[in-house]
Each structure stands twice: as structure tokens, then as C-alpha cells.
Design a protein around this motif. Structure first.
Motif, PDB file in Angstrom:
ATOM      1  N   ARG A  49       0.824  -1.199   0.000  1.00 52.58           N
ATOM      2  CA  ARG A  49       0.000   0.000   0.000  1.00 52.58           C
ATOM      3  C   ARG A  49       0.864   1.256   0.000  1.00 52.58           C
ATOM      4  O   ARG A  49       2.024   1.231   0.344  1.00 52.58           O
ATOM      5  N   ILE A 146      15.301  -3.903  10.410  1.00 53.22           N
ATOM      6  CA  ILE A 146      13.959  -4.367  10.746  1.00 53.22           C
ATOM      7  C   ILE A 146      13.148  -4.617   9.476  1.00 53.22           C
ATOM      8  O   ILE A 146      11.916  -4.545   9.478  1.00 53.22           O
ATOM      9  N   LEU A 148      12.704  -3.062   6.662  1.00 53.89           N
ATOM     10  CA  LEU A 148      11.962  -2.025   5.955  1.00 53.89           C
ATOM     11  C   LEU A 148      12.903  -1.422   4.917  1.00 53.89           C
ATOM     12  O   LEU A 148      14.026  -1.052   5.241  1.00 53.89           O
ATOM     13  N   TYR A 153      10.377   3.544   1.930  1.00 48.51           N
ATOM     14  CA  TYR A 153       9.794   4.350   3.004  1.00 48.51           C
ATOM     15  C   TYR A 153      10.303   5.782   3.035  1.00 48.51           C
ATOM     16  O   TYR A 153       9.659   6.660   3.576  1.00 48.51           O
TER      17      TYR A 153
ATOM     18  N   LEU B 115       6.681   0.150  15.315  1.00 51.48           N
ATOM     19  CA  LEU B 115       6.889   0.120  13.866  1.00 51.48           C
ATOM     20  C   LEU B 115       7.062  -1.290  13.276  1.00 51.48           C
ATOM     21  O   LEU B 115       6.347  -1.645  12.333  1.00 51.48           O
ATOM     22  N   PRO B 116       7.984  -2.107  13.812  1.00 54.33           N
ATOM     23  CA  PRO B 116       8.116  -3.452  13.222  1.00 54.33           C
ATOM     24  C   PRO B 116       6.827  -4.260  13.338  1.00 54.33           C
ATOM     25  O   PRO B 116       6.494  -5.035  12.438  1.00 54.33           O
ATOM     26  N   LEU B 117       6.081  -4.058  14.432  1.00 52.33           N
ATOM     27  CA  LEU B 117       4.835  -4.795  14.632  1.00 52.33           C
ATOM     28  C   LEU B 117       3.776  -4.340  13.637  1.00 52.33           C
ATOM     29  O   LEU B 117       3.058  -5.147  13.054  1.00 52.33           O
ATOM     30  N   ASN B 118       3.692  -3.018  13.442  1.00 53.16           N
ATOM     31  CA  ASN B 118       2.729  -2.487  12.483  1.00 53.16           C
ATOM     32  C   ASN B 118       3.031  -2.953  11.073  1.00 53.16           C
ATOM     33  O   ASN B 118       2.130  -3.256  10.291  1.00 53.16           O
ATOM     34  N   GLU B 119       4.319  -2.980  10.733  1.00 51.56           N
ATOM     35  CA  GLU B 119       4.687  -3.276   9.358  1.00 51.56           C
ATOM     36  C   GLU B 119       4.683  -4.772   9.047  1.00 51.56           C
ATOM     37  O   GLU B 119       4.459  -5.161   7.925  1.00 51.56           O
ATOM     38  N   HIS B 120       4.999  -5.588  10.051  1.00 46.71           N
ATOM     39  CA  HIS B 120       5.233  -6.992   9.737  1.00 46.71           C
ATOM     40  C   HIS B 120       4.221  -7.965  10.331  1.00 46.71           C
ATOM     41  O   HIS B 120       4.366  -9.161  10.177  1.00 46.71           O
ATOM     42  N   THR B 121       3.227  -7.498  11.075  1.00 44.05           N
ATOM     43  CA  THR B 121       2.247  -8.422  11.621  1.00 44.05           C
ATOM     44  C   THR B 121       0.838  -7.946  11.289  1.00 44.05           C
ATOM     45  O   THR B 121       0.646  -6.787  10.911  1.00 44.05           O
ATOM     46  N   LEU B 168       9.696  -8.016  17.767  1.00 43.88           N
ATOM     47  CA  LEU B 168       9.140  -9.202  17.106  1.00 43.88           C
ATOM     48  C   LEU B 168       9.578 -10.501  17.782  1.00 43.88           C
ATOM     49  O   LEU B 168       9.538 -11.561  17.176  1.00 43.88           O
TER      50      LEU B 168
ATOM     51  N   LEU C  30       3.446 -14.818  16.662  1.00 44.12           N
ATOM     52  CA  LEU C  30       2.817 -13.756  15.880  1.00 44.12           C
ATOM     53  C   LEU C  30       1.776 -14.267  14.886  1.00 44.12           C
ATOM     54  O   LEU C  30       0.787 -13.604  14.631  1.00 44.12           O
ATOM     55  N   ASP C  62       5.144 -16.135  22.716  1.00 44.69           N
ATOM     56  CA  ASP C  62       5.877 -14.874  22.607  1.00 44.69           C
ATOM     57  C   ASP C  62       5.024 -13.741  23.170  1.00 44.69           C
ATOM     58  O   ASP C  62       3.947 -13.971  23.721  1.00 44.69           O
ATOM     59  N   SER C  63       5.513 -12.528  23.041  1.00 45.53           N
ATOM     60  CA  SER C  63       4.812 -11.428  23.694  1.00 45.53           C
ATOM     61  C   SER C  63       3.464 -11.143  23.056  1.00 45.53           C
ATOM     62  O   SER C  63       2.594 -10.556  23.691  1.00 45.53           O
TER      63      SER C  63
END
Lengths: 273, 288, 116
Positions: A49, A146, A148, A153, B115-121, B168, C30, C62-63
Motif C-alpha cells: 500500500r 527491521i 523495511l 519508506y 513500527l516493526p509490529l505495524n509493518e510486519h504483523t 518481534l 505472531l 511470545d509477547s
């Protein structure tokens, strides 16, 4: 010294300059192609997106913050054009033609080119400084770590925003030049110049004058942001490197803008646009 | 099962395997055939002086540099030959704490961790918020969730960087000079965190440092890098023995000993003196 | 040990009086947390007096799994349902300890204790 009498170091120096220039252009070409691929993906694949928020932030930063300066500079360009072009027209009794000249010069060339020069100092330098600082503070590496992609971006929104905003600002700029010319005619020159100023300008200008100007503005916008991103991302050597990158960005941008303007004009001329 | 991996087992498959790594910048060889295995659940500390190549080695292990020769395997995957998408899949399984923390300065501490959580999960916002709070609590920084990186101290930045690195729940954590620029107490706190993550969660850690106090506190095994070569890889106890023992006359051991003890006399300093100072300065005076 | 990521970690639910015992198994990471969460919140909708989550079959959490349980806790507190966790493996216990959530949840050793 060789037989031709050219010191060998001069040849070496010139060769090295050409190589660095080619390397730089190559680097930017790669950056541009990767950017284009991400834009394509963002538009045509549902999964990747668009970062609308990031794009908006960049458009505000590039455009809204520089609109005042662009307008101010362009009004003065209009004043200068009016004052310089009227005297040569006087012997022919054609003072009124100054509005035609301002129209063509402003919409076709000075609008986009001066806007782009202002933006290279405004947006280009700040993009280079920002990305350079991110390199120095390991933020770019952290992004990669990470998973990205920094081009997706960081580079994509900046290039798109600069592209769009250069065009929009050029529209503002075109009118500011015309207004600057009109105000000068009104206050300084006399009724021969200002009576029918807008009518004559309207009669002179074709849509293609306007559109070719905007096409150039788009090209300039891409060049400025591409150079800024490229220089910013390859910063080395701490704060000093960031300073060097911003200076280089402005210098290279201005050179690139003028060369691109020349090439565009040649093409438009060849196709009678 | 994972349950049995409390102590690193030497016979296990290494999670990280570096083989004959060579890296040159122009003509300068920075890594000269480095080989290193890191096993699940252990903390490996890589030591060495400035310019010994330890940061370069770390950058190869996270896939941000390409070697001239050799291979780097993480979880059995050779990073050198992976495509970007494949490399990104591996990157989601490890975290790294950079020297400066490397927070994104345009985002709050909480947004950095999210950020990593928003982008990758695909997790919903509420779950991500809870996870961010948990990570920040872990590093003792829950109250800083809404602060900008510019508003917090260097030690806090590092802890926030660690919170982001563990966002993550990675299997491997890399640390680049975790105690550099920190006061002794903050530095000890970071060390404790490293040990907790390894001990309680079974995370494999690779730490690059030149701070010996910290190195001896956290290491299971240690590796000494010098001029791009891995001089010695051994359990911590062996290095402790070298540090606390007498000079042996063996050049390599004494070199390690000098480094571990931070002595001003020894093979490292001798080496610096053997640079032909005499010839050099006489040449300046017009040759012998 | 890698279950199908689409199957729910919740293996079974059974009523013991007015309480529901939820048995969970497999790794909760996850990929499976969203499902895990949904299954747990569905249990709340069935209005038990107490929910006992048996984590005996969970080798790794995991968390995101912990966050799912936090969400459940917040929901049960709002609706006045009791929530107890039981059968934590050492590894899962560590996750709760390191995140200091062992003080937030009611963690019991045996199912009898949890139902008492």
C-alpha cells in the motif's frame, strides 16, 4: 609529460572527474528505477500500500513551506522582466507587447526554472541533510535491519512529493510573474503597457506554453529530489559529511536543472511545441 | 524441544555460522578469513580494539554488508546469496541494538517500538499497544512511551533501541557496543537485560564490545579479533585465566592478555613502535 | 512442533460448574495470536463465572500471546468474570516473569486450585 605536451595529471584528473560523474549518474539511475518499481507496485499491487500519511508530510514540507518564498521571488522576476523589456520596445511603439513577452518567458521558462532553483535550496538541501543525518545516526541501517526498505519508506514519498509540489508551485509562480509585470506596468510604465495587459497575454499564450512549462517543472522536481536523496543516502563521515551533501545537492541540482531545461527546450523546439 | 537448551550444547547446529569471511575496502583488508560459530542460547562476545574489524563483522552477520569471500549463515540460510525478500524474512527473526540506539527521530519512543509490529504483523492496534508497553516495561522505559528521541538521554535511547530490537520476539539479538558512552550503572543495567533475555527467553546473543568489564559479565564464550583475524575463540573461563595469569612469552597469548587487562605495555604497543619511525624521520632529514 | 498456523491454539473448552476450562496447546506466536485472541474472547461471550486457561500444552509463547491474554484479562475484568491461568511450562513462566505480568495475572499450580 607526454609528447602532446598535455601534463599527464591533467588527463588523469579529467578522467577521474568523468568517472565520478558517470558513477553518480549511474547511482541515481538505479535509485530512480528502484523508486519507479515501488511506485508501480504501490499502484498496481493491492498488497504494497501507499504510505499516504508519509506522502502528505513530505508535500507539506516541500511545498507549503516554500510557497511564500517562491511567490515573492517570482513577483520580483515579473518586475524585472517588465522593467527590462519595455525600453527596447518603445522605439517601435510596442510597449504593450511586454505582457506577451512576460507571458511566454514566464510560463515557458522562468516560472519552472526559478521555482526549481528555489526548491533545490529549500527542499533539496533539507532532504539531503535529513537523510544524511539518518545515515550518520544509523537510522537507515536500523530500517534495513527491521526489514523495511529505505527507498520505499524514505525516497519514494520524497520524490513523489517534490515532483507534485514543483508542478503546483510552478502554477503559482507563473501567475506571480504575470502579476509582478502588471503591477510594474501599472505603477511605473504607463497605460501603453497596462491597458489590455491581461487580454494580450491571454491572446499570446497557448495551452502548450503552459503545459511545456509544467512538464519541465515535473522533470526538475524529480531531478532535485533524486539528487538530494542520492547525496543524502551516501553520506559518510559524520556531521561534516552532511554539510558536504547539502552543498553538493544544491550545486548539482542547479546544474542539472539548467541542463535539463536546455534539453527540454531543444525537444520542444524540434517538435514545434 | 526447546526446553532442553538451557546450557549451550556444542554438538547442536549453530544458529550463526561464519566461514572464511574476507572483506576488503579498496585495497585494505578489514576481515581476513574470519570463521565463527554461535550456538543456540549462548552469548558470544566479540572483542577487539578500534579498527580491528568487529563492527564490520557484525554488519556482515546482519546482512547489511556483502563479503568479498566466504559465507555467513543465519538459521542455515546463506545471507550472501539471498534475495532481498528472503533476506527480509531472516531479518524478522533477529534484532539489533545499534551503538547510538538508532531510534527514528521523527517518531515517539512508542511508535519506534510499534513500527516493526505495524509493518510486519496483522495484529490489531490494541494488541500492538499492549506489546509495546510490555517491551518498554522490560527495558524499564514505560513512562517514556510518548516522548520523542530528542527528549531522552543516551542511556534511555539505547534501552528504547533494545525494546524495538525485541519487538518481534527475535531468536537472535546483536548488540553493537552496548555499553559505549554509558555510565557504569546504566551499562550494568543493559548487561543485566542482555543476560535476562538470554537466560529467561533463550535468545542467542552476539555482542561486539571493547568494554572488558561488560564482556566478562555477560559472555558464555568470547572471541578476540585483531587486525581482521580471529585470534582465539574460547569459553569465558579461558580468557579469565589468560587475564589473571602471568605473561607467557607466547606473542598471541600476551597480546590477548594485554588487551584484556588494558595494560600500556605489551605486544600491542610494541607493534605500534615497530613502524620504522627511525627510517622515516631520517628520510625527512634528507636520507641517511 | 510447528502447527498449522490456521488452526486455533485452543484445543478444547469444557464446563466445570459455572466455570469454563480452556485447554491451549502448541506454540503461540505472531502468526497464531490473532486466532488465539479471538477464541478466548468468544469464551467470554458465553458468560462463564470464571475462565481457567490451561497453558500446559504451550511450549513457547511470545509477547503477542501474552498481549492476547492481557486483552482477555481486561475484558474479563470489565464483565466481572474471573480469570486464572494454570499449568505454565517453565519457559512460559519465564515470559511472564520477565515482563513482570506474573503479578498481574492469577497464576495457579493445579486445575483444582484454579477452580477452587
Amino acid at each position: 609529460m607526454d609528447r602532446a605536451g598535455i601534463p599527464i595529471y591533467l588527463v588523469r584528473w579529467a578522467g577521474a572527474q568523468v568517472l565520478t560523474a558517470l558513477g553518480r549518474i549511474g547511482g541515481m539511475a538505479i535509485l530512480l528505477s528502484v523508486t519507479a518499481r515501488w511506485v508501480y507496485k504501490a499502484i498496481f499491487t493491492p498488497k504494497a500500500r501507499f504510505d499516504v500519511e508519509g506522502l502528505t508530510v513530505q508535500m507539506v514540507r516541500v511545498g507549503v513551506k516554500s510557497v511564500g518564498v517562491v511567490a515573492l521571488v517570482q513577483i520580483f522576476i515579473g518586475v524585472i522582466l517588465a522593467l527590462q523589456m519595455t525600453p527596447p520596445l518603445e522605439p517601435f511603439g510596442q510597449e504593450g507587447m511586454v505582457s506577451n513577452i512576460i507571458g511566454v518567458a514566464g510560463f515557458r521558462m522562468l516560472g519552472p526554472i526559478i521555482t526549481a532553483v528555489v526548491l533545490s535550496g529549500f527542499a533539496g538541501a533539507s532532504i539531503a541533510a535529513e537523510l544524511g543525518t539518518m545515515v550518520v545516526s544509523e537510522e537507515i541501517e536500523a530500517m534495513e535491519a527491521i526489514a523495511l526498505n529505505p527507498i520505499r519508506y524514505l525516497v519514494v514519498p520524497r520524490i513523489l512529493a517534490t515532483f507534485v509540489m514543483t508542478i503546483l508551485l510552478t502554477i503559482v509562480a507563473d501567475w506571480m510573474i504575470a502579476v509582478g509585470g502588471w503591477v510594474t506596468s501599472r505603477l511605473v510604465l504607463g497605460p501603453e503597457s497596462y491597458v489590455g495587459y491581461w487580454v494580450r497575454m491571454r491572446e499570446q499564450l497557448r495551452y502548450r506554453d503552459f503545459v511545456t512549462g509544467l512538464i519541465q517543472a515535473g522533470v526538475f522536481g524529480i531531478l532535485i529530489s533524486l539528487i538530494a536523496c542520492h547525496e543524502g543516502l551516501k553520506v559518510t563521515g559524520g556531521a561534516e559529511g552532511v554539510g558536504r551533501a547539502t552543498t553538493k545537492t544544491v550545486v548539482y541540482s542547479i546544474v542539472a536543472i539548467v541542463i535539463a531545461a536546455c534539453i527540454c527546450t531543444m525537444i520542444f523546439y524540434a517538435f514545434e511545441l | 524441544m526447546v526446553e532442553t537448551q538451557e546450557q549451550p550444547v556444542r554438538t547442536a547446529t549453530p544458529v550463526i555460522s561464519v566461514v572464511d569471511l574476507v572483506k576488503r575496502f579498496d585495497s585494505k583488508t578489514v576481515l581476513d578469513g574470519v570463521t565463527l560459530d554461535v550456538f543456540p542460547g549462548e552469548t558470544m562476545v566479540i572483542m577487539g580494539g578500534s579498527g580491528c574489524g568487529k563492527s564490520t563483522l557484525l554488519r556482515h552477520m546482519i546482512g547489511s554488508m556483502q563479503p568479498n569471500e566466504g559465507s555467513v549463515r543465519l538459521f542455515g540460510e546463506d545471507l550472501v546469496v539471498l534475495s532481498e525478500d528472503q533476506l527480509n524474512a531472516v531479518r524478522k527473526r533477529f534484532g539489533i541494538l545499534f551503538q547510538s540506539g538508532a531510534l527514528f527521530n521523527s517518531m515517539t519512543v512508542g511508535e519506534n517500538v510499534a513500527l516493526p509490529l505495524n509493518e510486519h504483523t496483522d495484529l490489531d492496534e490494541a494488541t500492538i499497544d499492549i506489546m509495546v508497553r510490555i517491551k518498554l516495561e522490560l527495558v524499564g522505559l514505560r513512562e517514556a512511551v510518548d516522548l520523542m528521541p530528542a527528549e531522552i538521554s543516551g542511556g534511555m535511547k539505547k534501552r528504547a533501541g533494545l525494546a524495538r530490537a525485541i519487538a518481534l520476539d527475535p531468536e537472535i539479538l546483536f548488540y553493537d557496543e552496548p555499553s559505549a558512552g554509558l555510565d557504569p550503572v546504566t551499562s550494568a543495567e543493559i548487561d543485566q537485560l542482555i543476560m535476562d533475555l538470554t537466560g529467561k527467553l533463550g535468545v542467542t546473543s552476539v555482542v561486539v564490545t571493547h568494554e572488558m568489564d561488560s564482556a566478562f559479565r555477560i559472555a558464555d564464550r568470547m572471541g578476540m579479533l585483531d587486525k581482521g583475524r580471529m585470534l582465539k575463540i574460547a569459553p569465558r573461563a579461558e580468557f579469565e585465566a589468560i587475564r589473571d595469569g602471568e605473561a607467557t612469552g607466547d606473542e598471541m597469548t600476551d597480546l590477548i592478555r594485554q588487551f584484556l587487562r588494558g595494560d600500556s605495555e605489551g605486544p600491542i604497543t610494541d607493534r605500534r613502535r615497530e613502524t620504522g619511525y627511525e627510517e622515516d624521520i631520517l628520510e625527512m632529514a634528507g636520507g641517511p | 512442533m510447528n502447527q498449522d498456523s490456521h488452526s486455533s491454539p485452543v484445543q478444547s473448552e469444557r464446563w466445570v460448574g459455572r466455570a469454563t476450562v480452556v485447554e491451549v496447546a502448541g506454540d503461540i506466536d505472531l502468526h497464531r495470536s490473532s486466532q488465539f485472541q479471538q477464541s478466548l474472547l468468544d469464551v467470554v461471550d458465553r458468560n462463564p463465572e470464571r475462565i481457567v486457561v490451561d497453558l500446559g500444552g504451550v511450549g513457547y509463547m511470545d509477547s503477542s500471546g501474552v498481549a492476547s491474554l492481557v486483552k482477555l484479562l481486561s475484558r474479563t475484568r470489565k464483565t466481572g468474570v474471573g480469570l486464572r491461568l494454570v499449568g505454565l511450562t517453565r519457559r512460559v513462566q519465564s515470559v511472564f516473569e520477565i515482563t513482570r505480568l506474573n503479578t498481574v495475572f492469577e497464576i495457579c499450580q493445579t486445575e483444582e486450585e484454579a477452580l477452587a
